[in-house]
Design a protein around this motif. Structure first.
Motif, short mmCIF file in Angstrom:
data_model
loop_
_atom_site.label_atom_id
_atom_site.label_comp_id
_atom_site.label_asym_id
_atom_site.label_seq_id
_atom_site.Cartn_x
_atom_site.Cartn_y
_atom_site.Cartn_z
N ASN A 77 0.83 -1.20 0.00
CA ASN A 77 0.00 0.00 0.00
C ASN A 77 0.87 1.26 0.00
O ASN A 77 1.83 1.35 0.75
CB ASN A 77 -0.91 0.01 1.24
CG ASN A 77 -1.95 1.10 1.18
OD1 ASN A 77 -2.47 1.41 0.12
ND2 ASN A 77 -2.26 1.70 2.32
N ILE A 78 0.54 2.22 -0.86
CA ILE A 78 1.25 3.50 -0.92
C ILE A 78 0.46 4.52 -0.11
O ILE A 78 -0.68 4.84 -0.44
CB ILE A 78 1.43 3.98 -2.37
CG1 ILE A 78 2.25 2.97 -3.17
CG2 ILE A 78 2.10 5.35 -2.41
CD1 ILE A 78 2.40 3.31 -4.62
N TYR A 79 1.05 5.04 0.94
CA TYR A 79 0.35 5.94 1.84
C TYR A 79 0.46 7.41 1.45
O TYR A 79 -0.35 8.22 1.85
CB TYR A 79 0.89 5.77 3.27
CG TYR A 79 0.64 4.41 3.86
CD1 TYR A 79 -0.61 4.06 4.35
CD2 TYR A 79 1.64 3.45 3.89
CE1 TYR A 79 -0.85 2.81 4.89
CE2 TYR A 79 1.42 2.18 4.43
CZ TYR A 79 0.17 1.87 4.92
OH TYR A 79 -0.06 0.62 5.44
N THR A 115 5.63 10.95 12.13
CA THR A 115 5.06 11.77 11.06
C THR A 115 5.21 11.11 9.68
O THR A 115 5.02 11.76 8.65
CB THR A 115 5.69 13.17 11.04
OG1 THR A 115 7.12 13.06 11.11
CG2 THR A 115 5.21 13.99 12.23
N GLY A 116 5.59 9.84 9.65
CA GLY A 116 5.59 9.08 8.40
C GLY A 116 6.87 9.13 7.60
O GLY A 116 6.85 8.90 6.38
N VAL A 121 9.85 6.77 2.72
CA VAL A 121 10.94 6.08 2.01
C VAL A 121 10.43 4.77 1.42
O VAL A 121 10.78 4.39 0.30
CB VAL A 121 12.13 5.83 2.95
CG1 VAL A 121 13.26 5.12 2.20
CG2 VAL A 121 12.65 7.14 3.52
N ASN A 122 9.60 4.05 2.17
CA ASN A 122 9.00 2.81 1.67
C ASN A 122 8.17 3.09 0.41
O ASN A 122 8.26 2.36 -0.58
CB ASN A 122 8.12 2.18 2.74
CG ASN A 122 7.57 0.83 2.34
OD1 ASN A 122 8.15 -0.21 2.59
ND2 ASN A 122 6.42 0.84 1.67
N ASP A 123 7.38 4.16 0.43
CA ASP A 123 6.57 4.53 -0.73
C ASP A 123 7.46 4.88 -1.92
O ASP A 123 7.15 4.54 -3.07
CB ASP A 123 5.68 5.73 -0.39
CG ASP A 123 4.55 5.37 0.55
OD1 ASP A 123 4.33 4.17 0.79
OD2 ASP A 123 3.89 6.29 1.06
N LEU A 124 8.56 5.57 -1.65
CA LEU A 124 9.49 5.95 -2.73
C LEU A 124 10.07 4.71 -3.40
O LEU A 124 10.17 4.64 -4.63
CB LEU A 124 10.61 6.83 -2.16
CG LEU A 124 11.61 7.37 -3.17
CD1 LEU A 124 10.93 8.33 -4.15
CD2 LEU A 124 12.75 8.10 -2.45
N ALA A 125 10.45 3.72 -2.59
CA ALA A 125 10.98 2.48 -3.14
C ALA A 125 9.92 1.76 -3.97
O ALA A 125 10.21 1.20 -5.03
CB ALA A 125 11.47 1.58 -2.01
N ASP A 242 -7.89 7.26 6.70
CA ASP A 242 -7.95 6.38 5.53
C ASP A 242 -7.06 5.16 5.72
O ASP A 242 -7.46 4.03 5.41
CB ASP A 242 -7.51 7.14 4.27
CG ASP A 242 -8.53 8.18 3.83
OD1 ASP A 242 -9.69 8.10 4.29
OD2 ASP A 242 -8.17 9.05 3.02
N ASN A 243 -5.84 5.37 6.22
CA ASN A 243 -4.91 4.25 6.42
C ASN A 243 -5.41 3.31 7.51
O ASN A 243 -5.30 2.09 7.39
CB ASN A 243 -3.52 4.78 6.79
CG ASN A 243 -2.86 5.52 5.64
OD1 ASN A 243 -3.25 5.37 4.48
ND2 ASN A 243 -1.86 6.32 5.94
#
Length: 334
Positions: A77-79, A115-116, A121-125, A242-243
């Protein structure tokens, strides 16, 4: 220096021909003498990377085992898909030409806890389809003489072996690289110097991202070496909800959507993204509803529930986990 000339020079250096490398070095010195410092630095960094590539080949083992990095499982999932900074950074990484012009990415993300930053970084990968490797501060810092410097050498070897199509994450950077203005021993000074030298020697197109809650604690010379600085310091309440709902639905956790929204609104100043996982884990471990878990995790008091004008009597009985009839009876008898 125009892009065509840069590409020609890069192609010449890619041959690893010693004469070509020497010619480029002489041209860089000439540029520096003429006052073209940026172009000279760019060429010298290319030459330096050629020497580092040779060193990287020496470091490669047959099975290429990780020495100190750990490979991370990237969440599906992309947050932060609507985050402007995330999309800009992903666009640079996905565009080989832009990334080559930038040299490499040495980014530091800072802000208050929860604050995420790690999720960013996970989303960027995920978006850039790159492997994600992480290193925790506790794996670098050692009380033994010289061990921290050795660990940084091992980290550098890992990065050299895996820099293509990868992102490297250093968490809790303030625990590794404090300020040399503080009172510290010579060993720590040397370790900071080793870390800074590692940043200087990174190959072109390497992507390394550091995270810290205390950017004020980072060594000033280290900070200068990061070419991208980003602050994540705010919680988006709608994204939090949402998350939370998305993961709760995935885990088949029951919840009253309207009631959960009311509870979150009671404690907006206390929210951070780390609480989402805490809340879900509490639901699963204790077999409670999402609203009952929020009541506990957000440290909402009985009085805050009872005195709330937003919550109905049915809402209050649900959160406090008592029957509606008992709640009503006690309310009128109090």
């Amino acid at each position: 220096m125009n892009n065509t000339l840069k590409e020609i020079i890069e192609m010449a250096l890619s041959t690893n021909d010693e004469e070509a490398i020497q010619k480029v070095k002489e041209y860089a010195i000439q540029l520096r003498g003429d006052g073209n410092y940026n172009d000279a630095s760019y060429l010298l960094s290319l030459i330096g990377s050629k020497e580092t590539v040779g060193a990287a080949n020496l470091y490669k083992s047959v099975n290429n085992k990780l020495l100190i990095l750990e490979k991370e499982i990237i969440k599906e999932n992309i947050y932060n898909k609507d985050n402007e900074d995330l999309n800009k950074l992903a666009e640079i990484i996905n565009n080989k030409k832009n990334l080559r012009l930038l040299g490499n990415i040495r980014a530091i993300i800072y802000g208050k806890p929860g604050t995420g930053k790690t999720t960013f970084v996970n989303d960027l990968a995920h978006i850039t389809k790159r492997e994600l490797y992480s290193i925790n501060a506790s794996k670098l810092v050692s009380s033994l003489l010289g061990e921290s410097q050795k660990n940084i050498d091992l980290l550098f070897k890992d990065i050299l072996n895996n820099y293509k199509n990868s992102i490297f994450l250093i968490d809790e950077l303030d625990s590794v690289i404090g300020s040399r203005d503080e009172v510290m021993n010579k060993e720590y000074h040397r370790m900071i110097g080793s870390f800074n030298l590692m940043l200087d020697k990174l190959l072109p197109e390497t992507i390394i991202i550091a995270i810290t809650n205390r950017i004020d604690m980072i060594d000033k010379a280290t900070l200068r070496r990061f070419n991208i600085k980003m602050m994540l310091n705010e919680i988006n309440i709608n994204k939090f909800k949402d998350n939370l709902f998305y993961i709760a639905n995935q885990k088949n956790i029951s919840f009253d959507n309207l009631l959960v929204n009311k509870l979150i609104n009671l404690k907006t100043d206390h929210l951070n993204y780390a609480l989402i996982e805490d809340c879900i884990v509490n639901c699963l471990l204790n077999s409670v509803s999402l609203e009952q878990s929020l009541f506990k995790i957000l440290n909402i008091t009985n009085n805050e529930i009872l005195e709330s004008t937003e919550l109905s009597d049915k809402d209050k009985s649900k959160v406090l986990n008592i029957s509606y009839s008992t709640f009503r009876r006690n309310k009128w008898n109090s």
